[in-house]
Design a protein around this motif. Structure first.
Motif, PDB file in Angstrom:
ATOM      1  N   ARG A  53       4.861   2.918  -7.220  1.00 35.74           N
ATOM      2  CA  ARG A  53       5.603   4.182  -7.097  1.00 35.74           C
ATOM      3  C   ARG A  53       4.740   5.194  -6.349  1.00 35.74           C
ATOM      4  NH1 ARG A  53       5.416   8.116 -10.852  1.00 35.74           N
ATOM      5  NH2 ARG A  53       4.722   6.651 -12.475  1.00 35.74           N
ATOM      6  N   ASP A  54       5.370   6.000  -5.493  1.00 35.98           N
ATOM      7  CA  ASP A  54       4.680   7.014  -4.674  1.00 35.98           C
ATOM      8  C   ASP A  54       3.610   6.372  -3.794  1.00 35.98           C
ATOM      9  OD1 ASP A  54       6.208   8.982  -5.930  1.00 35.98           O
ATOM     10  OD2 ASP A  54       4.690   9.346  -7.468  1.00 35.98           O
ATOM     11  N   LEU A  55       3.991   5.258  -3.160  1.00 35.50           N
ATOM     12  CA  LEU A  55       3.074   4.515  -2.294  1.00 35.50           C
ATOM     13  C   LEU A  55       2.551   5.415  -1.171  1.00 35.50           C
ATOM     14  CD1 LEU A  55       1.944   1.635  -1.543  1.00 35.50           C
ATOM     15  CD2 LEU A  55       3.949   1.385  -0.059  1.00 35.50           C
ATOM     16  N   GLY A  56       1.248   5.312  -0.898  1.00 39.42           N
ATOM     17  CA  GLY A  56       0.649   6.054   0.195  1.00 39.42           C
ATOM     18  C   GLY A  56       0.321   7.498  -0.116  1.00 39.42           C
ATOM     19  N   THR A  57       0.396   7.878  -1.391  1.00 36.05           N
ATOM     20  CA  THR A  57       0.053   9.240  -1.795  1.00 36.05           C
ATOM     21  C   THR A  57      -1.043   9.188  -2.854  1.00 36.05           C
ATOM     22  OG1 THR A  57       1.591   9.413  -3.664  1.00 36.05           O
ATOM     23  CG2 THR A  57       2.487   9.858  -1.457  1.00 36.05           C
ATOM     24  N   VAL A  71      -9.513  -9.471  -2.181  1.00 33.81           N
ATOM     25  CA  VAL A  71      -9.085  -8.083  -2.025  1.00 33.81           C
ATOM     26  C   VAL A  71      -8.500  -7.880  -0.632  1.00 33.81           C
ATOM     27  CG1 VAL A  71      -9.812  -5.673  -2.160  1.00 33.81           C
ATOM     28  CG2 VAL A  71     -10.942  -7.396  -3.587  1.00 33.81           C
ATOM     29  N   ILE A  72      -7.343  -7.204  -0.582  1.00 32.06           N
ATOM     30  CA  ILE A  72      -6.648  -6.915   0.675  1.00 32.06           C
ATOM     31  C   ILE A  72      -6.387  -5.418   0.731  1.00 32.06           C
ATOM     32  CG2 ILE A  72      -4.573  -7.396   2.054  1.00 32.06           C
ATOM     33  CD1 ILE A  72      -4.256  -9.959   0.307  1.00 32.06           C
ATOM     34  N   SER A  73      -6.605  -4.816   1.878  1.00 34.10           N
ATOM     35  CA  SER A  73      -6.317  -3.389   2.037  1.00 34.10           C
ATOM     36  C   SER A  73      -4.824  -3.189   2.244  1.00 34.10           C
ATOM     37  CB  SER A  73      -7.086  -2.820   3.232  1.00 34.10           C
ATOM     38  OG  SER A  73      -6.604  -1.530   3.555  1.00 34.10           O
ATOM     39  N   ALA A  74      -4.229  -2.258   1.469  1.00 31.86           N
ATOM     40  CA  ALA A  74      -2.799  -1.951   1.633  1.00 31.86           C
ATOM     41  C   ALA A  74      -2.519  -1.290   2.968  1.00 31.86           C
ATOM     42  CB  ALA A  74      -2.323  -1.039   0.498  1.00 31.86           C
ATOM     43  N   VAL A  75      -3.554  -0.739   3.602  1.00 31.66           N
ATOM     44  CA  VAL A  75      -3.384  -0.060   4.895  1.00 31.66           C
ATOM     45  C   VAL A  75      -3.625  -1.034   6.043  1.00 31.66           C
ATOM     46  CG1 VAL A  75      -4.178   1.847   6.357  1.00 31.66           C
ATOM     47  CG2 VAL A  75      -4.132   2.114   3.865  1.00 31.66           C
ATOM     48  N   GLU A  76      -4.817  -1.654   6.084  1.00 24.04           N
ATOM     49  CA  GLU A  76      -5.138  -2.570   7.191  1.00 24.04           C
ATOM     50  C   GLU A  76      -4.425  -3.909   7.055  1.00 24.04           C
ATOM     51  OE1 GLU A  76      -8.207   0.534   7.144  1.00 24.04           O
ATOM     52  OE2 GLU A  76      -7.490  -0.830   5.573  1.00 24.04           O
ATOM     53  N   GLY A  77      -4.071  -4.293   5.847  1.00 24.96           N
ATOM     54  CA  GLY A  77      -3.313  -5.519   5.638  1.00 24.96           C
ATOM     55  C   GLY A  77      -4.150  -6.779   5.737  1.00 24.96           C
ATOM     56  N   VAL A  78      -3.497  -7.880   6.093  1.00 20.67           N
ATOM     57  CA  VAL A  78      -4.161  -9.177   6.199  1.00 20.67           C
ATOM     58  C   VAL A  78      -4.987  -9.188   7.477  1.00 20.67           C
ATOM     59  CG1 VAL A  78      -3.841 -11.657   6.422  1.00 20.67           C
ATOM     60  CG2 VAL A  78      -2.334 -10.349   4.919  1.00 20.67           C
ATOM     61  N   GLN A  79      -6.308  -9.310   7.324  1.00 18.63           N
ATOM     62  CA  GLN A  79      -7.212  -9.278   8.469  1.00 18.63           C
ATOM     63  C   GLN A  79      -7.801 -10.662   8.718  1.00 18.63           C
ATOM     64  OE1 GLN A  79      -8.982  -5.707   6.406  1.00 18.63           O
ATOM     65  NE2 GLN A  79      -9.360  -5.056   8.500  1.00 18.63           N
ATOM     66  N   ILE A  91      -3.698   1.646  -2.436  1.00 20.47           N
ATOM     67  CA  ILE A  91      -2.282   2.035  -2.427  1.00 20.47           C
ATOM     68  C   ILE A  91      -2.109   3.541  -2.367  1.00 20.47           C
ATOM     69  CG2 ILE A  91      -1.560  -0.040  -3.682  1.00 20.47           C
ATOM     70  CD1 ILE A  91      -1.301   1.772  -6.198  1.00 20.47           C
ATOM     71  N   ASP A  92      -3.204   4.292  -2.577  1.00 19.95           N
ATOM     72  CA  ASP A  92      -3.138   5.752  -2.540  1.00 19.95           C
ATOM     73  C   ASP A  92      -3.453   6.309  -1.154  1.00 19.95           C
ATOM     74  OD1 ASP A  92      -5.717   4.729  -2.819  1.00 19.95           O
ATOM     75  OD2 ASP A  92      -6.483   6.564  -3.739  1.00 19.95           O
ATOM     76  N   ARG A  93      -3.670   5.436  -0.177  1.00 14.54           N
ATOM     77  CA  ARG A  93      -3.998   5.899   1.171  1.00 14.54           C
ATOM     78  C   ARG A  93      -2.742   6.020   2.033  1.00 14.54           C
ATOM     79  NH1 ARG A  93      -9.366   4.537   2.580  1.00 14.54           N
ATOM     80  NH2 ARG A  93     -10.668   4.812   0.718  1.00 14.54           N
ATOM     81  N   MET A  94      -2.769   6.993   2.953  1.00 19.86           N
ATOM     82  CA  MET A  94      -1.666   7.137   3.899  1.00 19.86           C
ATOM     83  C   MET A  94      -1.544   5.866   4.739  1.00 19.86           C
ATOM     84  SD  MET A  94      -1.119  10.050   6.848  1.00 19.86           S
ATOM     85  CE  MET A  94      -1.276  11.359   5.621  1.00 19.86           C
ATOM     86  N   GLY A  95      -0.338   5.388   4.911  1.00 24.33           N
ATOM     87  CA  GLY A  95      -0.116   4.169   5.678  1.00 24.33           C
ATOM     88  C   GLY A  95      -0.095   2.914   4.840  1.00 24.33           C
ATOM     89  N   ALA A  96      -0.254   3.051   3.519  1.00 23.54           N
ATOM     90  CA  ALA A  96      -0.212   1.878   2.637  1.00 23.54           C
ATOM     91  C   ALA A  96       1.170   1.237   2.689  1.00 23.54           C
ATOM     92  CB  ALA A  96      -0.561   2.280   1.208  1.00 23.54           C
TER      93      ALA A  96
END
Length: 636
Positions: free
Chosen positions: A154-158, A93-101, A125-130
């Protein structure tokens, strides 16, 4: 199947969503609320992190999934290692916001090395900054060049973000598969491939760990999870062990039940296991027989008592008092070795109330059953080995909540080792001055190749001594070398037994156990040892304008930079840093890099200490001082 991730990427939330989709739970728990299924420890619920691996089984159509939710914090990498040893496949699992950690990279590297088929799930993918495109680029650059997206967002980050799967036949997938199969490439260029051809080739390459499908979604809203479930069912391999084969199972978790009894979780690879069946247990070079009194299989979010469990199942076993993590049942498995380096740090732990010393030692021994790499040592004070500072907090909290013990810790220090630098011999005969026992032994000590450990050999006739005496000598040799001339463990050492003698029926095994440390340490003292410190390899990604101040701090930490690349405003530094300096440097890094530096450290090697060698407190009475050693024997 394992679910793995850097801490806070959302793997426990994804586990909840999978359980909900399978009908095991009626509502999706939240990590923040402490209501998740797999974080069962009170400490896990309170801190919102996974500390111990948890097993839960459920059905996805005709597929039975035994899912292991693993810790995400690097201090608990030993827990992850034990899970990896029993996996058929994994979801990273990878966070769309924090990315590759940092931990994401370490986990992917290990999954690739073990060739464990892996599907990637980009969460949040629904978080701001995704991110989508730039994150896929990071995955290709930092994790694996063989990651292939299976859909778009679609509608990334919302809050209304949606996952839209690609048709299976599309250019990106075709090119990825063609790079790894010449016959597929030829047919791809001729444009003669259909959907079944793509499906067969993708299945083959995923199961050989050549390609990694990437799905996007949100564990909180459930978007993208149905597509991920389809991917799990279609691409990850199913257990193939046959019930008719000889039993082979591996213990990857040990905990204690409400009554204090041991409960061992094991994966059955081949054959079948029956309750109250006599089973051979293998641990290193030793083996013994045991009879489980209770056998339960994991299924539908709980466990069920059964008489027999077959290949492919994960079971909970009771009634095995001596069982330890890593034990192999039946026969030895292919993945029984250690995957990650052992801890390179240690700390002294003290009870706040001095009278609790004995109670603390017993409690730590029980915690070490659940995490063997804790390695509890008792001398004048009690010390434990660690991977990092967070482990201290968790151990303190566990001792307080489970044993009502308040503790304090000393500053964390690196664990050193000793290596022989020459050849030394020593022997004592029965009747020699200072030899109080009816036994005679002689040893030759010399250096062995790096990574050998203790290479113990016989230069005497095996039949010249009863087997029990040989066992006593070898066991005592290995125990003695846990503390060398400076108090550190001796590694990469060859020990030749060159002399033995005894008097029947006077001599007993205890005579050899008491004499061996004196003679062996005398031989080691003649050979001499050099103390080595643990050194980590580091990879550091940062903005190019932060390189100069970071290099200054690396120099202060006695680090060596071996490679540096700067391009387009970004830089990567690689080199080595003493393990004992990592924590301080890591704490300075956010301020030096505006919070954007990414540091990955992994154990590399031990290197000789420059200057005066550090010493370590002894717990063996010090066989180098005969008078002190004899007083120690009288006290024990």
């Amino acid at each position: 199947m394992g679910i793995l991730a850097h801490v806070d990427a959302g793997k426990t939330s994804l586990t909840e969503r999978l359980l909900y989709a399978a009908g095991v739970i009626k509502a999706v728990g939240r990590v923040d609320d402490g209501s998740t299924t797999t974080d069962s420890m009170e400490l896990e619920r309170r801190r919102g992190i996974t500390i111990r691996s948890a097993v839960v089984s459920f059905e996805l159509g005709d597929l039975t999934v035994n899912l292991i939710d693993t810790p995400g914090h690097s201090d608990f990498i030993a827990e992850v290692e034990r899970a990896l040893s029993v996996l058929d496949g994994a979801v990273l699992v990878i966070s769309a916001v924090e990315g590759v950690q940092v931990q994401t990279r370490l986990l992917m590297r290990t999954l690739s090395r073990l060739r464990i088929p892996t599907v990637l799930f980009v969460n949040k993918i629904d978080r701001m900054g995704a991110r989508y495109d730039s994150l896929l680029a990071d995955i290709g650059r930092l994790l694996t060049p063989s990651a292939v997206p299976m859909g778009a967002v679609r509608d990334l980050g919302t809050r209304t973000a949606q996952y839209e799967p690609f048709p299976l036949v599309h250019q990106g997938l075709g090119e990825m598969l063609a790079e790894r199969n010449d016959s597929f490439l030829a047919a791809y260029l001729e444009d003669t491939l259909g959907e079944d051809d793509y499906r067969r080739e993708l299945l083959s390459q995923v199961r050989r760990s050549l390609v990694h499908p990437v799905y996007f979604g949100s564990a909180m809203t459930g978007v993208g999870v149905p597509e991920l479930i389809d991917g799990i069912r279609e691409w990850l391999p199913r257990a193939t062990g046959a019930p008719g084969d000889p039993l082979q199972a591996s213990v990857f978790k040990v905990e204690r039940g409400a009554a204090g009894e041991k409960i061992a979780s094991a994966r059955i690879f081949t054959g079948e296991l029956r309750a109250r069946q006599v089973v051979e247990v293998h641990r290193g070079s030793t083996s013994y027989e045991v009879k489980p009194t209770s056998l339960r299989v994991f299924e539908r979010g709980s466990t069920t008592a059964v008489d027999t469990a077959e290949a492919g199942r994960v079971v909970a076993l009771r009634g095995m008092k001596e069982i330890q993590i890593g034990d192999q049942l039946g026969s030895v498995g292919a993945r029984s070795g250690q995957l990650f380096a052992p801890p390179t740090l240690e700390t002294v732990i003290r009870p706040v109330h001095g009278a609790d010393g004995g109670k603390l030692f017993m409690a730590l021994q029980q915690l070490a059953e659940q995490d063997p790499l804790i390695q509890v040592r008792k001398g004048e004070e009690i010390s434990i080995s660690l991977y990092g500072e967070v482990q201290k907090e968790v151990i303190a909290a566990l001792l307080e909540s489970e044993y009502r013990l308040a503790v304090t810790f000393s500053e964390t220090t690196p664990i050193h080792v000793e290596r022989p630098i020459g050849v030394g011999t020593a022997q004592r005969e029965i009747g020699d001055p200072g030899n109080l026992w009816a036994a005679a032994v002689g040893f030759r000590v010399s250096p062995a190749p790096v990574g050998t450990g203790i290479d113990y050999r016989l230069e005497v006739e095996l039949g010249g001594l009863p087997r029990a005496f040989h066992t006593a000598i070898e066991e005592t040799v290995r125990q003695t070398l846990l503390q060398g001339l400076y108090g550190w463990e001796v590694v990469d050492c060859r020990v030749d037994l060159i002399r033995t003698h005894y008097f029947s029926p006077v001599t007993v095994a205890a005579d050899f156990r008491r004499l061996v440390p004196l003679v062996l340490m005398q031989a080691l003292q003649e050979a001499g040892t050099r103390v080595h410190e643990p050194v980590n390899h580091f990879e550091l990604d940062l903005a190019s304008d932060a390189v100069a101040p970071v290099l200054g701090k690396l120099a202060e930490a006695f680090a060596t930079v071996r490679n540096s690349v700067v391009r387009q405003g970004e830089a990567r530094l690689e080199g080595s840093i003493p393990a004992g300096r990592v924590h301080t440097f890591e704490a300075q890094l956010p301020g030096l890099t505006h919070g954007e530096g990414i540091l990955l450290t992994t154990f590399d090697a031990f290197r000789p200490v420059v200057g005066a060698p550090p010493t370590h407190p002894r717990t063996d009475g010090n066989p180098l001082n005969e008078k002190q050693y004899l007083l120690h024997l009288n006290r024990t």
